[in-house]
Design an enzyme around this catalytic site. Structure first.
Site, PDB file in Angstrom:
ATOM      1  N   PRO A   1      45.463  31.582  51.887  1.00  0.00           N
ATOM      2  CA  PRO A   1      44.615  30.570  51.245  1.00  0.00           C
ATOM      3  C   PRO A   1      45.402  29.406  50.650  1.00  0.00           C
ATOM      4  CG  PRO A   1      44.681  32.616  49.957  1.00  0.00           C
ATOM      5  CD  PRO A   1      45.320  32.913  51.282  1.00  0.00           C
TER       6      PRO A   1
ATOM      7  N   HIS B   1      25.668  54.332  18.470  1.00  0.00           N
ATOM      8  CA  HIS B   1      25.350  55.551  19.202  1.00  0.00           C
ATOM      9  C   HIS B   1      24.353  55.261  20.322  1.00  0.00           C
ATOM     10  CE1 HIS B   1      26.117  56.743  14.919  1.00  0.00           C
ATOM     11  NE2 HIS B   1      27.011  57.497  15.532  1.00  0.00           N
TER      12      HIS B   1
END
Length: 584
Positions: free
Chosen positions: A568, A220
């Site tokens: 690339p 929690h």
């Protein structure tokens, strides 16, 4: 932190879950989900705050829970909700009773306990078992409240649910509650998270900076036992921080369950919601290795998956169940019950349970001789190995040097990994080069093809491997014997064969903004002029041209406008060729 927000998150989540699992009935007013049940079996009801899915509703199924009641986010359901769930289950199981399995959080304990008292006043046989498995908050700090409940709770659901299905007709509610308790008594869990989770409808808040993480964080967003800074490597986190908290017998504050080297142990690795399945699998293997290496424990059973979350919590927990101790108690109290592992393995249709194969099976056998047998190609072509080695090393060095530039380009038009992939490829070539000495060129090139595929992976690895394999096949078609010399003419013809081979498996051509824009001009120019320098210049010109048109293939084709960025892959190929050129 960005997140998807919805109106009425709990109501719509429960309704969606019921729609996806039509074997379950939803009572939307009370947020209760339940299934059809055996009137001769004890019913199991669990629940708690929402936000831990698939807990609790995900474990409603034959062989697990009979029903689940869901509260607000991180908050216990009300007494009224829980009581209604008890009444619904008791209607079908009035003669066997209802067992409430409760996580040890104050609100849950109070509301479920009060519900059980009210149910008993209505004539419903009802008992409560409270689960606590966390070791982060030790005895001293948690003296008044006990251990928090974490992912080990799900093992209590599974084992108790299987017992209820098989044995509760004989042993009743009291016996079923005893099984839930003996499992709880032999569980230890600790979690770790890089940050707090994002709660729907609330602003994301955290006290942790980018260089900190929490050891022992609860489900929690509660703090754990220690804030770690800097963030340790995952192996270090598990080895030096998590496992000692679970297993150190000298830590009097946390030695809740003793473990001996001869004990049979179940390991559960749980995803708190925000970790990839890939990393959870890796964490599982690392945990097993470290348990064996440092603690002499080889888990008898391993479970990994997402069972108890904190929404998108970026962390995981490790649970250990001492099967030996649990089985000893089980067999003392219930001599006819085999063992805990058989209850874990009992088939369930609960949608959240992560195990698909319930009956233990041996994996298929492996023919190791087959794996160790290498594919042999025809051995042709004599060449200067030292010269080839220098060329390959020089090409690799240039690719490694250009990696930052290639990665920058790929970040703009792809997924940013092209530079790393090409570096992996050239290292796959050069690191194994000494093993090629004495081989013919066809054998060497064939092995390079395999190394590229293994090192690079993905599309690039496949394409380059096919290209190099095609070159090997070209040599074999041109040369007849081991001693046949490799000439420029041989190389030119073999390169043309390699390009033709590549074109069988990709529709990329010159003008597609791929590495082909550099490759094809290189091959054609070398075939025409036999001049390596001219061929490299042609490849360079082709690579630069990719900044003038949009990509048609690869991830760059998904980008809106890639026309002003060089491909690339093409740039990487030219870098490799330039390196060779410099060595020449």
């Amino acid at each position: 932190m960005k997140s998807f927000e919805v109106t009425d998150p709990i109501g719509t989540a429960l309704r969606g879950f019921a729609l996806a699992n039509p074997q379950l009935r939803l009572l939307p007013e009370e947020r209760v989900l339940y299934r059809s049940s055996d009137p001769n079996a004890v019913a199991l009801l669990a629940g708690g705050g929402s936000g831990h899915e698939p807990t609790h509703a995900g474990f409603v199924g034959n062989g697990m829970l009979t029903g689940a009641v869901c509260g607000d986010i991180f908050a216990s359901p009300s007494t009224g909700q829980i009581l209604k769930g008890i009444e619904v289950l008791a209607e079908a199981n009035s003669n066997k009773g209802v067992l409430l399995i409760v996580k040890n959080y104050t609100g849950d304990v109070l509301h479920f306990g009060l519900s059980a008292e009210r149910a008993r006043s209505l004539g419903i046989d009802c008992q409560v078992v409270t689960v606590g498995d966390d070791v982060a908050v030790g005895r001293e700090k948690g003296a008044m409240v006990g251990r928090r409940a974490l992912a080990g709770t799900v093992l209590v659901h599974k084992i108790t649910g299987a017992f209820a299905q098989l044995h509760s007709a004989e042993h009743g509610l009291q016996g079923t509650a005893q099984v839930a308790q003996l499992v709880t008594d032999n569980l230890v869990t600790i979690g770790a998270s890089l940050d707090h989770c994002k709660v729907p409808g609330r602003k994301f808040e955290t006290e942790l900076n980018n260089n900190q993480m929490e050891l022992g964080m609860g489900i929690h967003n509660e703090p754990g036992v220690q804030t770690l800074e800097p963030i340790p490597a995952t192996e270090d986190l598990i080895c030096n921080y998590m496992l000692p908290k679970l297993l150190d017998p000298n830590d009097a504050d946390r030695a809740f369950v003793p473990f001996d080297k001869n004990d049979e142990v179940l390991l559960l690795v749980n995803n708190l919601g925000g970790v990839s399945n890939f990393i959870i699998s890796s964490i599982t293997a690392i945990s097993v290795d470290l348990l064996e290496k440092h603690h002499g424990i080889t888990p008898k059973k391993v479970i990994a998956g997402t069972v108890m979350t904190a929404f998108n919590g970026n962390g995981f927990s490790i649970t250990l169940l001492n099967l030996s101790r649990a089985n000893k108690t089980l067999q003392q109290k219930f001599p006819g019950v085999t063992d805990i592992e058989s209850l874990v393995n009992l088939r369930t249709d609960a949608p959240g349970w992560p195990i698909g194969v319930f009956e233990p099976r041996d994996p298929p056998k492996v023919n190791r001789d087959l794996l160790q047998t290498k594919t042999q190609v025809k051995a042709v072509g004599s060449y200067d190995f030292d010269q080839l080695s220098r060329w390959m090393q020089a090409g690799a060095k240039e690719v490694i040097k250009c990696e930052p530039h290639i990665t920058s380009l790929d970040t703009q038009v792809g997924d940013g990994d092209c530079g790393y992939t090409l570096v992996a490829g050239v290292k796959g070539i050069t690191e194994d080069l000494p093993n090629f000495a004495g081989s013919t060129l066809s054998e060497t090139v064939s092995q390079i093809s395999e190394n590229i595929e293994k090192a690079m992976g993905g599309t690039s690895g496949g394409l380059y491997s096919i290209l190099v394999s095609g070159f090997s096949h070209g040599l074999i078609s041109l040369l007849k014997a081991k001693d046949d010399p490799v000439t420029k003419e041989t190389v030119a013809a073999a390169l043309q064969t390699s390009l033709e081979t590549l074109y069988k498996y990709t529709r990329a051509r010159k003008g597609s903004s791929t590495m082909v824009d550099a490759l094809e001009p290189f091959v054609k120019e070398f075939a025409a002029s036999r001049d390596f320098h001219k061929a490299v210049d042609a490849a360079d010109k082709g690579a630069k041209s990719t900044a003038t048109f949009s990509a048609k293939f690869g991830r760059a084709s998904y980008v809106g406008d890639s026309a002003n960025v060089e491909d690339p892959g093409a740039v990487g190929l030219v870098a490799f060729l330039r390196g060779i050129e410099q060595a020449m």
